[in-house]
Design a protein around this motif. Structure first.
Motif, short mmCIF file in Angstrom:
data_model
loop_
_atom_site.label_atom_id
_atom_site.label_comp_id
_atom_site.label_asym_id
_atom_site.label_seq_id
_atom_site.Cartn_x
_atom_site.Cartn_y
_atom_site.Cartn_z
N VAL A 84 0.82 -1.21 0.00
CA VAL A 84 0.00 0.00 0.00
C VAL A 84 0.86 1.26 0.00
O VAL A 84 0.55 2.23 -0.68
CB VAL A 84 -0.98 -0.01 1.20
CG1 VAL A 84 -1.65 1.33 1.35
CG2 VAL A 84 -2.02 -1.10 1.01
N PHE A 85 1.98 1.24 0.75
CA PHE A 85 2.74 2.48 0.92
C PHE A 85 3.27 3.08 -0.38
O PHE A 85 3.03 4.26 -0.64
CB PHE A 85 3.86 2.28 1.94
CG PHE A 85 3.44 2.61 3.34
CD1 PHE A 85 3.44 3.93 3.78
CD2 PHE A 85 3.02 1.63 4.21
CE1 PHE A 85 3.04 4.25 5.06
CE2 PHE A 85 2.61 1.94 5.50
CZ PHE A 85 2.62 3.26 5.92
N LEU A 136 -0.08 7.65 -6.06
CA LEU A 136 -1.43 7.85 -6.58
C LEU A 136 -1.80 9.33 -6.57
O LEU A 136 -1.71 10.01 -5.56
CB LEU A 136 -2.45 7.08 -5.73
CG LEU A 136 -3.88 7.17 -6.25
CD1 LEU A 136 -4.06 6.31 -7.48
CD2 LEU A 136 -4.87 6.77 -5.19
N GLY A 137 -2.19 9.84 -7.72
CA GLY A 137 -2.59 11.24 -7.82
C GLY A 137 -1.43 12.19 -7.97
O GLY A 137 -1.64 13.39 -8.13
N ASN A 138 -0.20 11.70 -7.91
CA ASN A 138 0.95 12.60 -8.02
C ASN A 138 1.76 12.35 -9.28
O ASN A 138 2.71 13.06 -9.55
CB ASN A 138 1.88 12.43 -6.82
CG ASN A 138 1.19 12.78 -5.55
OD1 ASN A 138 0.42 13.73 -5.50
ND2 ASN A 138 1.43 12.01 -4.52
N GLY A 182 0.52 12.39 -0.27
CA GLY A 182 1.33 12.07 -1.44
C GLY A 182 2.81 12.00 -1.15
O GLY A 182 3.62 12.04 -2.06
N GLN A 199 -5.01 7.19 -13.60
CA GLN A 199 -5.30 7.16 -12.15
C GLN A 199 -6.38 6.15 -11.83
O GLN A 199 -6.30 5.43 -10.84
CB GLN A 199 -5.73 8.55 -11.67
CG GLN A 199 -4.72 9.64 -11.93
CD GLN A 199 -3.41 9.40 -11.20
OE1 GLN A 199 -3.40 8.83 -10.13
NE2 GLN A 199 -2.33 9.80 -11.80
N VAL A 258 -0.50 9.09 4.23
CA VAL A 258 0.49 9.14 3.15
C VAL A 258 -0.23 9.31 1.81
O VAL A 258 0.19 10.10 0.95
CB VAL A 258 1.34 7.86 3.15
CG1 VAL A 258 2.22 7.80 1.93
CG2 VAL A 258 2.19 7.80 4.41
N LEU A 259 -1.34 8.58 1.67
CA LEU A 259 -2.10 8.66 0.44
C LEU A 259 -2.60 10.08 0.18
O LEU A 259 -2.48 10.62 -0.92
CB LEU A 259 -3.28 7.69 0.57
CG LEU A 259 -4.21 7.48 -0.60
CD1 LEU A 259 -3.40 7.04 -1.79
CD2 LEU A 259 -5.22 6.43 -0.23
N LYS A 313 -9.29 10.97 -3.54
CA LYS A 313 -8.09 11.58 -4.12
C LYS A 313 -8.14 11.53 -5.65
O LYS A 313 -7.76 12.50 -6.33
CB LYS A 313 -6.85 10.82 -3.61
CG LYS A 313 -5.58 11.25 -4.28
CD LYS A 313 -4.57 11.71 -3.29
CE LYS A 313 -3.38 12.32 -4.00
NZ LYS A 313 -2.40 12.84 -3.09
N TRP A 358 2.25 2.62 -3.38
CA TRP A 358 1.08 3.00 -4.18
C TRP A 358 0.50 4.32 -3.67
O TRP A 358 0.16 5.22 -4.43
CB TRP A 358 0.05 1.86 -4.10
CG TRP A 358 -1.31 2.21 -4.57
CD1 TRP A 358 -1.73 2.28 -5.86
CD2 TRP A 358 -2.45 2.53 -3.76
NE1 TRP A 358 -3.05 2.61 -5.91
CE2 TRP A 358 -3.52 2.78 -4.64
CE3 TRP A 358 -2.66 2.62 -2.38
CZ2 TRP A 358 -4.78 3.12 -4.18
CZ3 TRP A 358 -3.90 2.95 -1.93
CH2 TRP A 358 -4.95 3.20 -2.82
N ALA A 359 0.42 4.43 -2.30
CA ALA A 359 -0.14 5.64 -1.70
C ALA A 359 0.71 6.86 -2.05
O ALA A 359 0.19 7.96 -2.20
CB ALA A 359 -0.23 5.48 -0.19
N THR A 360 2.02 6.66 -2.16
CA THR A 360 2.89 7.80 -2.45
C THR A 360 2.69 8.34 -3.86
O THR A 360 2.78 9.54 -4.09
CB THR A 360 4.36 7.40 -2.26
OG1 THR A 360 4.45 6.53 -1.14
CG2 THR A 360 5.24 8.59 -2.03
N LEU A 391 -6.12 3.06 -9.22
CA LEU A 391 -7.05 2.92 -8.11
C LEU A 391 -7.74 1.56 -8.17
O LEU A 391 -7.80 0.82 -7.19
CB LEU A 391 -8.09 4.04 -8.16
CG LEU A 391 -9.18 4.00 -7.10
CD1 LEU A 391 -8.58 4.23 -5.74
CD2 LEU A 391 -10.22 5.06 -7.38
N LEU A 443 -7.96 -1.52 -5.53
CA LEU A 443 -9.23 -1.91 -4.92
C LEU A 443 -9.43 -3.42 -5.04
O LEU A 443 -9.88 -4.06 -4.09
CB LEU A 443 -10.39 -1.17 -5.59
CG LEU A 443 -10.48 0.33 -5.28
CD1 LEU A 443 -11.74 0.92 -5.88
CD2 LEU A 443 -10.46 0.57 -3.79
#
Lengths: 124, 351
Positions: free
Chosen positions: A80-81, A87-89, B173, A94, B169-170, B348, A83-85, A98, A102
């Motif tokens: 997850v980590f 996503l959207g950046n 970012g 996107q 974190v999500l 997001k 991916w979390a960093t 996502l 999921l």
């Protein structure tokens, strides 16, 4: 790259400082504390009675199934980590990023009801 | 990576100053929390608490420390001597290492690692090994049972803690703790109202806070050291300085996890959502030092406030049962934490 080594160098220096703190404190303790040990003082505490048998006896390790599940879920959080960093950046689809996660999270969480049904989540 | 205030040209001097500052903070902050606990619990129970040592007992904990260092070092005859001796150190050192990445004010951090949150959470779980070492090596039945409970509890609540942080974190970012604080300052609800992550992530904050109580074995989650059942769990056989180290590790843990909660959810060093710190020159102090000091005061205020809530819980809630605790974590907290991540991710991408 030097930044990287300097940053983790501080971390290593802190670990060393922590070990030094412990060593210094215990050396000081050894130098100034009294030493009058005798049998009764060194026995294992068992509510004032003489200890029965050994402390290292066979025990029901109730949590070994929890431990397995913990490993599974911990590996999942590792995924997850990163991916979390991003996503959207970052550039890229996107919605796809996502959706993939999921699906992954769905398959991971579906194990919980299964384990509940199996009765694994009960602390016996 | 953002540079800290202590990034001097002389790397070794900077390193020395950073380590000295962290060790100093590490030895003082837990005592402050300990004093607040003494006095807070006392007043909640209509007592006075320590009054003799210095003004209103503020000298109590330093006096305790001096007493502990003089006490006899007793290792039970049946214990595994090496493991027994090393356990308090293993429990204590990780709490100090985490402080390397926690920002306490603008510029007031040792290192702004890119993996900040991840590093902090990874290092914090090392202290479990210290507890297990203590429990096993004591060769006492109470210790062993306490250690088994502690291990089960710590692994169960590690997950809500980590997943709650992952949602932050999500949203931010970035995994850098400094970056997360800045992201909170930039965050606007609907693009207008400035807000910290505590509101959009209310569920995550709740999970993180409760899980950190459980990680610290604080009431109402103190079954591993339940005094009416297990004497004192894994610390039953410990006396003197080793016991003091376990206590110091507990209070340092309160400081560290409160600080993490402040940084992740409560806006770090920003006094109000969307409000910055004063950074003008005061007398001989340059603006960035003024901002750093003000930021440190704000962060410490928030940390102490969260720690006070933990102490308040101790005076308020009865202890949960071991099976209830496991059920809450696996059947409520972990699914909720995963749901939280899904909701944050959808928002997001859509927003």
């Amino acid at each position: 790259m030097t930044d990287y080594y300097q940053a983790y160098g501080t971390v290593i220096a802190l670990v060393i400082a922590g070990i030094a703190l412990v060593v210094v404190a215990f050396t000081l303790n050894r130098l100034i504390s009294p030493k009058r040990a005798y049998g009764a003082k060194l026995t294992t505490y068992e509510s004032g009675m003489d200890p029965v048998g050994q402390g290292w006896s066979q025990t029901h390790i109730r949590y070994y199934l929890f431990a397995f599940m913990f490993v599974v879920f911990d590996v999942e959080t590792l995924f997850v980590f990163p991916w979390a960093t991003v996503l959207g950046n970052t550039e890229g689809p996107q919605g796809f990023m996502l959706g993939v996660m999921l699906v992954f999270l769905f398959f991971v969480s579906i194990t919980l009801p299964y384990e509940y049904k199996k009765g694994v989540l009960k602390w016996v | 990576m953002t540079e800290s205030l202590l990034a001097l040209d002389n790397v070794w001097l900077a390193l020395l100053l950073k380590v000295a500052a962290i060790v100093g903070f590490f030895l003082v902050a837990p005592l402050v929390i300990g004093y607040i606990e003494h006095k807070g619990l006392a007043h909640m129970q209509a007592r006075l608490g320590p009054m003799e040592a210095a003004f209103h007992g503020i000298g109590q904990l330093p006096a305790d420390g001096i007493k502990f260092i003089q006490k006899e070092d007793i290792i039970p005859a049946n214990a595994d001597k090496w493991v027994f001796s090393l356990a308090p150190g293993v429990a204590l050192v990780p709490a100090m290492v985490i402080l390397a990445v926690i920002p306490l004010g603008p510029g007031l951090w040792a290192e702004d690692l890119d993996t900040g949150v991840f590093f902090a959470l990874a290092v914090s779980s090392v202290s479990v090994i210290g507890i297990l070492m203590a429990a096993w090596s004591s060769a006492s039945k109470y210790s062993l049972m306490g250690g088994i409970r502690a291990a089960a509890q710590l692994i169960a609540y590690e997950l809500p803690l980590v997943l709650g942080a992952a949602a932050v974190v999500l949203q931010a970012g970035t995994m850098s703790l400094v970056g997360i604080v800045e992201a909170q300052n930039d965050f606007r609800i609907l693009g207008v109202v400035p807000m910290w992550f505590v509101l959009p992530q209310a569920l995550g904050f709740l999970l993180f806070f409760v899980a950190s109580l459980a990680e610290l074995s604080r009431p109402p989650f103190d079954m591993p050291i339940a005094d009416s059942e297990l004497i004192f769990g894994h610390m039953t056989e410990y006396t003197g300085l080793r016991y003091a180290f376990f206590m110091l590790a507990e209070y340092a843990g309160i400081v560290v996890l409160s600080a993490l909660a402040v940084v992740l959810f409560l806006g770090g060093w920003y006094p109000l959502p969307g409000v910055g710190l004063p950074s003008f020159d005061v007398l001989f102090l340059p603006g960035e030092v003024v901002a750093a000091l003000a930021g440190f005061a704000v962060t410490m205020g928030k940390i102490v406030a969260l720690a006070f809530v933990m102490i308040w819980f101790r005076a308020t809630f009865p202890r949960l049962r071991e099976d209830q605790l496991q059920r809450i974590s696996w059947l409520a907290f972990i699914p909720l934490a995963i749901l939280n991540i899904v909701v944050v991710a959808v928002f997001k991408v859509v927003a």
